[in-house]
Design a protein around this motif. Structure first.
Motif, PDB file in Angstrom:
ATOM      1  N   ILE A 155      -8.475   4.266  10.503  1.00 14.17           N
ATOM      2  CA  ILE A 155      -7.517   3.968  11.566  1.00 14.17           C
ATOM      3  C   ILE A 155      -8.182   3.255  12.737  1.00 14.17           C
ATOM      4  CG2 ILE A 155      -7.811   6.212  12.695  1.00 14.17           C
ATOM      5  CD1 ILE A 155      -4.809   6.103  13.348  1.00 14.17           C
ATOM      6  N   ASP A 156      -9.461   3.520  12.970  1.00 18.01           N
ATOM      7  CA  ASP A 156     -10.168   2.868  14.079  1.00 18.01           C
ATOM      8  C   ASP A 156     -10.289   1.365  13.841  1.00 18.01           C
ATOM      9  OD1 ASP A 156     -10.484   5.274  15.406  1.00 18.01           O
ATOM     10  OD2 ASP A 156     -12.435   5.690  14.484  1.00 18.01           O
ATOM     11  N   ILE A 157     -10.511   0.977  12.598  1.00 23.94           N
ATOM     12  CA  ILE A 157     -10.622  -0.450  12.271  1.00 23.94           C
ATOM     13  C   ILE A 157      -9.284  -1.149  12.507  1.00 23.94           C
ATOM     14  CG2 ILE A 157     -10.943  -2.095  10.377  1.00 23.94           C
ATOM     15  CD1 ILE A 157     -13.037  -0.200   9.226  1.00 23.94           C
ATOM     16  N   VAL A 158      -8.207  -0.543  12.023  1.00 24.45           N
ATOM     17  CA  VAL A 158      -6.879  -1.144  12.199  1.00 24.45           C
ATOM     18  C   VAL A 158      -6.516  -1.204  13.677  1.00 24.45           C
ATOM     19  CG1 VAL A 158      -4.424  -0.895  11.686  1.00 24.45           C
ATOM     20  CG2 VAL A 158      -6.119  -0.417   9.907  1.00 24.45           C
ATOM     21  N   SER A 159      -6.793  -0.140  14.403  1.00 27.71           N
ATOM     22  CA  SER A 159      -6.471  -0.113  15.838  1.00 27.71           C
ATOM     23  C   SER A 159      -7.237  -1.190  16.589  1.00 27.71           C
ATOM     24  CB  SER A 159      -6.783   1.269  16.419  1.00 27.71           C
ATOM     25  OG  SER A 159      -5.980   2.266  15.824  1.00 27.71           O
ATOM     26  N   ARG A 160      -8.518  -1.366  16.250  1.00 26.53           N
ATOM     27  CA  ARG A 160      -9.315  -2.395  16.916  1.00 26.53           C
ATOM     28  C   ARG A 160      -8.770  -3.793  16.625  1.00 26.53           C
ATOM     29  NH1 ARG A 160     -13.765  -1.465  14.682  1.00 26.53           N
ATOM     30  NH2 ARG A 160     -14.019  -3.260  13.311  1.00 26.53           N
ATOM     31  N   CYS A 161      -8.344  -4.020  15.390  1.00 26.57           N
ATOM     32  CA  CYS A 161      -7.766  -5.321  15.035  1.00 26.57           C
ATOM     33  C   CYS A 161      -6.474  -5.566  15.813  1.00 26.57           C
ATOM     34  CB  CYS A 161      -7.499  -5.387  13.537  1.00 26.57           C
ATOM     35  SG  CYS A 161      -8.983  -5.392  12.506  1.00 26.57           S
ATOM     36  N   TRP A 162      -5.640  -4.545  15.908  1.00 26.33           N
ATOM     37  CA  TRP A 162      -4.399  -4.692  16.667  1.00 26.33           C
ATOM     38  C   TRP A 162      -4.694  -4.991  18.133  1.00 26.33           C
ATOM     39  CZ3 TRP A 162      -0.733  -0.167  14.718  1.00 26.33           C
ATOM     40  CH2 TRP A 162      -0.392  -0.425  13.398  1.00 26.33           C
ATOM     41  N   GLN A 163      -5.673  -4.299  18.683  1.00 29.26           N
ATOM     42  CA  GLN A 163      -6.017  -4.509  20.096  1.00 29.26           C
ATOM     43  C   GLN A 163      -6.495  -5.927  20.346  1.00 29.26           C
ATOM     44  OE1 GLN A 163      -8.889  -1.425  20.917  1.00 29.26           O
ATOM     45  NE2 GLN A 163      -7.387   0.218  20.623  1.00 29.26           N
ATOM     46  N   TRP A 164      -7.290  -6.471  19.420  1.00 27.72           N
ATOM     47  CA  TRP A 164      -7.762  -7.844  19.590  1.00 27.72           C
ATOM     48  C   TRP A 164      -6.610  -8.844  19.491  1.00 27.72           C
ATOM     49  CZ3 TRP A 164     -11.811 -10.077  21.593  1.00 27.72           C
ATOM     50  CH2 TRP A 164     -13.010  -9.376  21.690  1.00 27.72           C
ATOM     51  N   LEU A 165      -5.698  -8.609  18.563  1.00 21.90           N
ATOM     52  CA  LEU A 165      -4.549  -9.507  18.430  1.00 21.90           C
ATOM     53  C   LEU A 165      -3.671  -9.464  19.679  1.00 21.90           C
ATOM     54  CD1 LEU A 165      -3.636  -8.772  14.701  1.00 21.90           C
ATOM     55  CD2 LEU A 165      -4.479 -10.942  15.613  1.00 21.90           C
ATOM     56  N   ILE A 166      -3.479  -8.271  20.225  1.00 24.01           N
ATOM     57  CA  ILE A 166      -2.709  -8.142  21.468  1.00 24.01           C
ATOM     58  C   ILE A 166      -3.438  -8.836  22.616  1.00 24.01           C
ATOM     59  CG2 ILE A 166      -1.868  -6.492  23.190  1.00 24.01           C
ATOM     60  CD1 ILE A 166      -1.424  -4.521  20.866  1.00 24.01           C
ATOM     61  N   PRO A 212       0.825  -1.214   0.000  1.00 20.67           N
ATOM     62  CA  PRO A 212       0.000   0.000   0.000  1.00 20.67           C
ATOM     63  C   PRO A 212       0.858   1.263   0.000  1.00 20.67           C
ATOM     64  CG  PRO A 212      -0.847  -1.594   1.574  1.00 20.67           C
ATOM     65  CD  PRO A 212       0.466  -2.129   1.095  1.00 20.67           C
ATOM     66  N   GLN A 213       0.348   2.312  -0.625  1.00 23.27           N
ATOM     67  CA  GLN A 213       1.069   3.568  -0.707  1.00 23.27           C
ATOM     68  C   GLN A 213       0.606   4.591   0.319  1.00 23.27           C
ATOM     69  OE1 GLN A 213       3.681   3.728  -2.979  1.00 23.27           O
ATOM     70  NE2 GLN A 213       3.118   1.555  -3.087  1.00 23.27           N
ATOM     71  N   LYS A 214      -0.448   4.257   1.065  1.00 24.42           N
ATOM     72  CA  LYS A 214      -0.971   5.172   2.086  1.00 24.42           C
ATOM     73  C   LYS A 214      -0.907   4.489   3.448  1.00 24.42           C
ATOM     74  CE  LYS A 214      -4.933   5.547   0.021  1.00 24.42           C
ATOM     75  NZ  LYS A 214      -6.336   5.956  -0.236  1.00 24.42           N
ATOM     76  N   SER A 215      -0.643   5.286   4.470  1.00 26.86           N
ATOM     77  CA  SER A 215      -0.543   4.742   5.825  1.00 26.86           C
ATOM     78  C   SER A 215      -1.665   5.297   6.692  1.00 26.86           C
ATOM     79  CB  SER A 215       0.818   5.085   6.445  1.00 26.86           C
ATOM     80  OG  SER A 215       0.985   6.481   6.538  1.00 26.86           O
ATOM     81  N   LEU A 216      -1.971   4.584   7.747  1.00 25.72           N
ATOM     82  CA  LEU A 216      -3.012   5.005   8.677  1.00 25.72           C
ATOM     83  C   LEU A 216      -2.465   5.345  10.057  1.00 25.72           C
ATOM     84  CD1 LEU A 216      -5.898   2.501   7.858  1.00 25.72           C
ATOM     85  CD2 LEU A 216      -6.031   4.984   7.712  1.00 25.72           C
ATOM     86  N   VAL A 217      -1.508   4.582  10.540  1.00 29.85           N
ATOM     87  CA  VAL A 217      -1.034   4.722  11.919  1.00 29.85           C
ATOM     88  C   VAL A 217       0.318   5.424  11.973  1.00 29.85           C
ATOM     89  CG1 VAL A 217      -0.511   3.504  14.058  1.00 29.85           C
ATOM     90  CG2 VAL A 217      -2.305   2.630  12.546  1.00 29.85           C
ATOM     91  N   THR A 218       1.291   4.888  11.262  1.00 26.69           N
ATOM     92  CA  THR A 218       2.618   5.496  11.239  1.00 26.69           C
ATOM     93  C   THR A 218       2.770   6.315   9.955  1.00 26.69           C
ATOM     94  OG1 THR A 218       3.742   3.700  10.066  1.00 26.69           O
ATOM     95  CG2 THR A 218       3.439   3.459  12.451  1.00 26.69           C
TER      96      THR A 218
END
Length: 314
Positions: A281-292, A134-140
């Motif tokens: 970004i909320d979707i990605v953050s939620r996925c990361w939180q569940w994985l953690i 991907p060429q666009k970022s959401l978090v970093t």
């Protein structure tokens, strides 16, 4: 002598001692072989499905599912045997003063380092083989770092699940028997690749593949990509004859002559967008939180199980 030394050490010292042991095993007992294996598997995936990742909806869904599967595979093989193969030693040393929390901390740190190396290798192999990230970022500020973090969390969650199995299983044979079942569950209940009955959908929340696949699709802006399956199906039907005419061929020719193909692909994609894969970004953050969360849960349960190892009469 070794037992006496461990009994006098605190948790931090024991963690360092076991961490050193694990890295020595990595070098001298061929545990490093998981790294070239990661490269081989990543290369096979890039060769098979890498051409259309983050270019079309179908290619993105297939490709990200394959990447998530590679992460699950890597994580499982990293730690599925590491505790059960030395179970007798752990039991003996625990009775002599070994802190299980220190023992687990050493394994968690070591496995995290291993997962980071595997993700770096995966990304290097995929990009070297022409996979477009991907060429666009959401978090970093760097899209490739966002993807790398997601791949790490998937791998680490799978790794900790395998570590839990290794803590529970009495023998390496038992652990390896359980692993295929867990792998199948992770693949089938990914939530996005297979059509599951509504009653089975809640089970997808228990898998790392569901959260990893969702994050990877969201990071690739899945809903902005064209959908080509309908067009490809129409092309296959272009020579169908209806009362002496070829209506599908005529429609395709009209679309091509008027340079409408891209518009048709985007209109098709618009009808098949998935809000779970929005570039958000909320979707990605939620996925990361569940994985953690799942990784932490596996670590906690494995620690509790090993704390009771002295009572294990199996």
């Amino acid at each position: 002598m070794r037992t006496k030394r461990i009994s006098r050490q605190g948790r931090l010292s024991q963690t360092i001692i076991y961490l050193g042991k694990l890295f020595r095993m990595f070098i001298f007992q061929n545990d490093w072989k998981v790294l070239p294996m990661s490269a081989i598997v990543a290369g096979l995936v890039a060769f098979a499905v890498g051409a259309n990742i983050y270019k079309t909806m179908e290619g993105t869904l297939t490709g990200t599912f394959a990447l998530a599967c590679v992460c699950i595979w890597n994580g499982f093989f990293n730690s599925i045997q590491v505790i059960c193969r030395e179970r007798a030693i752990v039991k003996r040393e625990h009775r002599s003063g070994l802190h299980i929390s220190a023992y687990m901390a050493a394994h968690v740190i070591y496995q995290a380092v291993l997962c980071v190396l595997q993700v770096i290798i995966m990304i290097f192999v995929c990009t070297s083989m022409g996979v477009v990230m991907p060429q666009k970022s959401l978090v970093t500020s760097w899209p490739i770092l966002d993807i790398g973090i997601t791949l790490f969390f998937i791998t680490f969650a799978a790794d900790m699940l395998a570590l839990l199995v290794s803590a529970f299983a009495r023998t390496t044979t038992a652990a390896m028997t359980i692993m295929p079942f867990l792998l199948i569950v992770q693949l089938i209940f990914s939530g996005g690749f297979f059509n599951l009955p509504e009653a089975a959908m809640p089970l997808t929340n228990l898998t790392a593949t569901k959260w990893g696949l969702t994050a990877l699709c969201a990071q690739g802006d899945y809903n902005s990509l064209p959908m080509v399956s309908v067009w490809n199906s129409a092309v296959k039907m272009k020579d169908i004859d209806v009362e002496g005419e070829k209506p599908v061929l005529h429609v395709l020719q009209y679309i091509e002559d008027n340079d409408l193909r891209d518009e048709v692909l985007m209109q098709t994609a618009e009808q098949n967008r998935n809000p779970d894969y929005d570039f958000n970004i909320d979707i990605v953050s939620r996925c990361w939180q569940w994985l953690i969360f799942w990784a932490a849960a596996y670590i906690l349960i494995a620690t509790v199980l090993l704390e009771r190892i002295d009572k294990d009469k199996r």
